[in-house]
Scaffold this motif. Structure first.
Motif, mmCIF file in Angstrom:
data_model
loop_
_atom_site.group_PDB
_atom_site.id
_atom_site.type_symbol
_atom_site.label_atom_id
_atom_site.label_comp_id
_atom_site.label_asym_id
_atom_site.label_seq_id
_atom_site.Cartn_x
_atom_site.Cartn_y
_atom_site.Cartn_z
ATOM 1 N N ARG B 13 0.869 -1.196 -0.109
ATOM 2 C CA ARG B 13 -0.043 -0.140 0.088
ATOM 3 C C ARG B 13 0.814 1.242 0.055
ATOM 4 O O ARG B 13 0.701 2.252 -0.532
ATOM 5 C CB ARG B 13 -0.941 0.078 1.350
ATOM 6 N N ASP B 14 1.954 1.144 0.728
ATOM 7 C CA ASP B 14 2.755 2.404 0.711
ATOM 8 C C ASP B 14 3.349 2.794 -0.615
ATOM 9 O O ASP B 14 3.517 3.952 -1.171
ATOM 10 C CB ASP B 14 4.000 1.947 1.724
ATOM 11 N N TYR B 15 3.582 1.451 -1.347
ATOM 12 C CA TYR B 15 3.833 1.788 -2.797
ATOM 13 C C TYR B 15 2.923 2.227 -3.669
ATOM 14 O O TYR B 15 3.558 3.302 -4.530
ATOM 15 C CB TYR B 15 4.842 0.316 -3.281
ATOM 16 N N VAL B 16 1.911 1.898 -3.420
ATOM 17 C CA VAL B 16 0.917 2.721 -4.207
ATOM 18 C C VAL B 16 0.538 3.914 -3.965
ATOM 19 O O VAL B 16 0.651 4.744 -4.746
ATOM 20 C CB VAL B 16 -0.422 1.669 -3.732
ATOM 21 N N ARG B 17 0.879 4.292 -2.567
ATOM 22 C CA ARG B 17 0.616 5.675 -2.209
ATOM 23 C C ARG B 17 1.861 6.631 -3.041
ATOM 24 O O ARG B 17 1.786 7.750 -3.417
ATOM 25 C CB ARG B 17 0.913 5.832 -0.857
ATOM 26 N N GLN B 18 3.183 5.881 -2.899
ATOM 27 C CA GLN B 18 4.292 6.463 -3.660
ATOM 28 C C GLN B 18 4.136 6.666 -5.094
ATOM 29 O O GLN B 18 4.842 7.619 -5.686
ATOM 30 C CB GLN B 18 5.737 5.410 -3.387
ATOM 31 N N LEU B 19 3.113 6.179 -5.785
ATOM 32 C CA LEU B 19 2.832 6.043 -7.011
ATOM 33 C C LEU B 19 1.858 7.418 -7.448
ATOM 34 O O LEU B 19 1.933 7.652 -8.486
ATOM 35 C CB LEU B 19 2.071 4.732 -7.573
ATOM 36 N N TYR B 21 -1.240 7.971 -5.639
ATOM 37 C CA TYR B 21 -2.518 7.485 -5.577
ATOM 38 C C TYR B 21 -2.900 7.575 -3.883
ATOM 39 O O TYR B 21 -2.244 7.162 -3.034
ATOM 40 C CB TYR B 21 -3.042 6.093 -5.826
ATOM 41 N N GLU B 22 -3.668 8.764 -3.749
ATOM 42 C CA GLU B 22 -4.294 9.168 -2.505
ATOM 43 C C GLU B 22 -5.365 7.780 -1.928
ATOM 44 O O GLU B 22 -5.839 7.243 -2.791
ATOM 45 C CB GLU B 22 -5.139 10.305 -2.478
ATOM 46 N N ASP B 23 -5.691 7.686 -0.683
ATOM 47 C CA ASP B 23 -6.193 6.469 -0.159
ATOM 48 C C ASP B 23 -7.715 6.629 -0.840
ATOM 49 O O ASP B 23 -8.213 5.563 -1.061
ATOM 50 C CB ASP B 23 -6.244 6.785 1.190
ATOM 51 N N ASN B 24 -8.323 7.826 -1.307
ATOM 52 C CA ASN B 24 -9.776 7.792 -1.868
ATOM 53 C C ASN B 24 -9.712 7.410 -3.142
ATOM 54 O O ASN B 24 -10.773 7.049 -3.626
ATOM 55 C CB ASN B 24 -10.310 9.263 -1.434
ATOM 56 N N ASP B 32 -14.964 -1.290 -8.150
ATOM 57 C CA ASP B 32 -15.747 0.004 -8.404
ATOM 58 C C ASP B 32 -15.072 0.674 -9.396
ATOM 59 O O ASP B 32 -14.223 0.258 -10.205
ATOM 60 C CB ASP B 32 -16.353 0.834 -7.110
ATOM 61 N N ASP B 33 -15.304 1.881 -9.511
ATOM 62 C CA ASP B 33 -14.773 2.586 -10.775
ATOM 63 C C ASP B 33 -13.546 3.449 -10.326
ATOM 64 O O ASP B 33 -12.915 4.165 -11.014
ATOM 65 C CB ASP B 33 -15.765 3.686 -11.367
ATOM 66 N N ARG B 34 -13.123 3.107 -9.046
ATOM 67 C CA ARG B 34 -11.790 3.943 -8.552
ATOM 68 C C ARG B 34 -10.851 2.992 -9.274
ATOM 69 O O ARG B 34 -10.691 1.998 -9.712
ATOM 70 C CB ARG B 34 -11.590 3.421 -6.836
ATOM 71 N N PRO B 35 -9.185 3.813 -9.497
ATOM 72 C CA PRO B 35 -8.557 3.152 -10.259
ATOM 73 C C PRO B 35 -7.461 2.201 -9.757
ATOM 74 O O PRO B 35 -6.840 1.437 -10.503
ATOM 75 C CB PRO B 35 -7.544 4.450 -10.903
ATOM 76 N N VAL B 36 -7.525 2.085 -8.480
ATOM 77 C CA VAL B 36 -6.767 1.249 -7.788
ATOM 78 C C VAL B 36 -7.536 0.155 -7.018
ATOM 79 O O VAL B 36 -8.584 0.595 -6.303
ATOM 80 C CB VAL B 36 -6.022 1.756 -6.825
ATOM 81 N N LEU B 37 -7.348 -1.240 -7.376
ATOM 82 C CA LEU B 37 -7.967 -2.378 -6.675
ATOM 83 C C LEU B 37 -6.862 -2.701 -5.729
ATOM 84 O O LEU B 37 -5.845 -3.106 -6.336
ATOM 85 C CB LEU B 37 -8.450 -3.448 -7.548
ATOM 86 N N TYR B 38 -7.175 -2.924 -4.470
ATOM 87 C CA TYR B 38 -6.352 -3.282 -3.457
ATOM 88 C C TYR B 38 -6.909 -4.814 -2.628
ATOM 89 O O TYR B 38 -8.246 -4.768 -2.711
ATOM 90 C CB TYR B 38 -6.310 -2.330 -2.373
ATOM 91 N N ASN B 39 -6.172 -5.629 -2.398
ATOM 92 C CA ASN B 39 -6.418 -6.876 -1.790
ATOM 93 C C ASN B 39 -7.376 -7.578 -2.964
ATOM 94 O O ASN B 39 -8.708 -8.194 -2.536
ATOM 95 C CB ASN B 39 -7.448 -6.735 -0.484
#
Lengths: 169, 117
Positions: B13-19, B21-24, B32-39
Motif C-alpha cells: 500500500r505504501d508503494y501505491v501511495r508513492q505512485l 494514489y491517495e487513499d480515496n 468499483d470505478d476507482r483506479p486502484v484495486l487493493y486486496n
C-alpha cells in the motif's frame, strides 16, 4: 524451480525441459487419492498433451526408477514426493531425508538434464502441528541441498521466472 | 496496468501511495470505478470461480494489488485450496498483460517486469 502454488512453475518448467534434447521424461509424483487430485493430474496431462513427454508415475521410491536411456527429465514435484515418502499410511512420520537425497542422485546420474520442481511452503507464518512443521523443515532442507548443488535456481512469481542462481540457457 | 504483489505487510500500500494514489482512489477488496484495486485476493476468497470474469475488469484498472498467498502449506479446506490456486493463476494472467509488475519484499520494490519510476 521453486515458487508458490499456481505461480506458473509447470508451464515454465515444461517449456524449459522441451528445449533440451530428447527423450523427455516427465516424472509425476502426485498420488491420486481423491477427485481433486485426479482433476489436478488431468489438468497437467492436458497441458503436456502432444508435447512429447514420456510420463512415468513415480509417487515414491525414486531410488528404484530406471530410465531407458539418458535424456532430459522433469520431476514434478518434490513437495508431493516428500509428503508421500514422509508420512506412512497411518500418518506416522519417517525420516526420509537420506532416502530422497539418494533417489535424486540416482536420477541425476541417469539424466543429461534434470529439472526439479519444488514449492515454497514455509512462507505463510502459520504455526502448524508438529507433523506439518516437520514437513516444512524437511522440504526446506532438501530445497537448500539441491539449490547448493544445482546449476540454476529460479523462482516463478506471477508466471515470471526470477533467477536466484546461475543462468537459464 | 501496474500489478503489485507481495506478502502480508510487505509494503504494497505504501508503494501505491508513492505512485501518487491517495487513499480515496484505492478500493479495498471491492470492484468499483476507482483506479486502484487493493486486496484482489479477498475477491477470489469470496468466490474462487470469479477469476475469469474479474480478469477483463482488472485490465481496465490503473493499479491492481494482490497479496501473495501461495507460498505456504496446502490449505485444509477445498474452498481455500481453490481460492489459493485462483489467486496464483489470475496473477499470472494479469502479469502477462501488465506494463509493470512489482513484488514488494521488506518494503522494497523488486521489479519483475517493465521499468519502475
Amino acid at each position: 524451480m521453486t515458487g508458490g502454488s499456481a505461480a506458473g512453475k509447470s508451464t515454465f518448467a515444461e517449456e524449459l525441459a522441451l528445449s533440451f534434447p530428447p527423450p523427455h521424461y516427465y516424472i509425476a509424483t502426485m498420488r491420486i487419492t481423491d477427485v481433486e487430485a485426479r482433476r489436478k493430474v488431468t489438468r497437467h496431462q492436458q497441458m503436456r498433451q502432444g508435447g512429447g513427454f514420456l510420463t512415468l508415475e513415480k509417487p515414491d521410491n525414486l531410488d528404484r526408477l530406471v530410465l531407458d536411456q539418458p535424456g532430459t527429465a522433469l520431476l514434478e514435484c518434490l513437495c508431493n514426493l516428500t509428503a508421500n515418502e514422509m508420512f506412512d499410511e497411518e500418518g506416522r512420520i519417517q525420516d526420509v531425508y537420506d532416502k530422497i537425497s539418494y533417489g535424486l542422485e540416482h536420477l541425476e546420474r541417469q539424466c543429461k538434464h534434470l529439472i526439479v520442481v519444488t514449492n515454497e511452503v514455509g512462507s505463510d507464518g502459520i504455526p502448524y502441528p508438529a507433523g506439518t512443521q516437520a514437513y516444512i523443515r524437511l522440504l526446506g532442507r532438501i530445497n537448500r541441498h539441491l539449490a547448493a548443488r544445482y546449476d540454476v535456481v529460479a523462482e516463478l512469481i506471477a508466471g515470471i521466472p526470477t533467477l536466484l542462481k546461475g543462468q537459464l540457457p | 496496468m501496474i500489478l503489485i504483489i507481495g506478502g502480508l505487510a510487505s509494503g504494497k500500500r505504501d508503494y501505491v501511495r508513492q505512485l501518487g494514489y491517495e487513499d480515496n482512489l484505492i478500493a479495498d477488496g471491492i470492484l468499483d470505478d476507482r483506479p486502484v484495486l487493493y486486496n484482489l485476493q479477498d475477491l477470489l476468497f469470496s468466490d474462487p470461480e470469479s477469476g475469469p470474469e474479474l480478469y477483463q475488469a482488472l485490465l481496465e484498472k490503473e493499479v491492481v494489488v494482490c497479496q501473495e498467498v501461495g507460498s505456504g502449506v496446502i490449505p485444509v479446506t477445498a474452498h481455500d485450496r481453490a481460492a489459493r490456486e485462483a489467486v496464483g493463476r489470475l496473477c499470472n494472467h494479469l502479469a502477462r498483460e501488465a506494463d509493470l509488475v512489482v513484488r514488494m519484499v521488506c518494503g522494497l520494490p523488486v521489479i519483475l517486469k517493465g521499468r519502475g519510476s
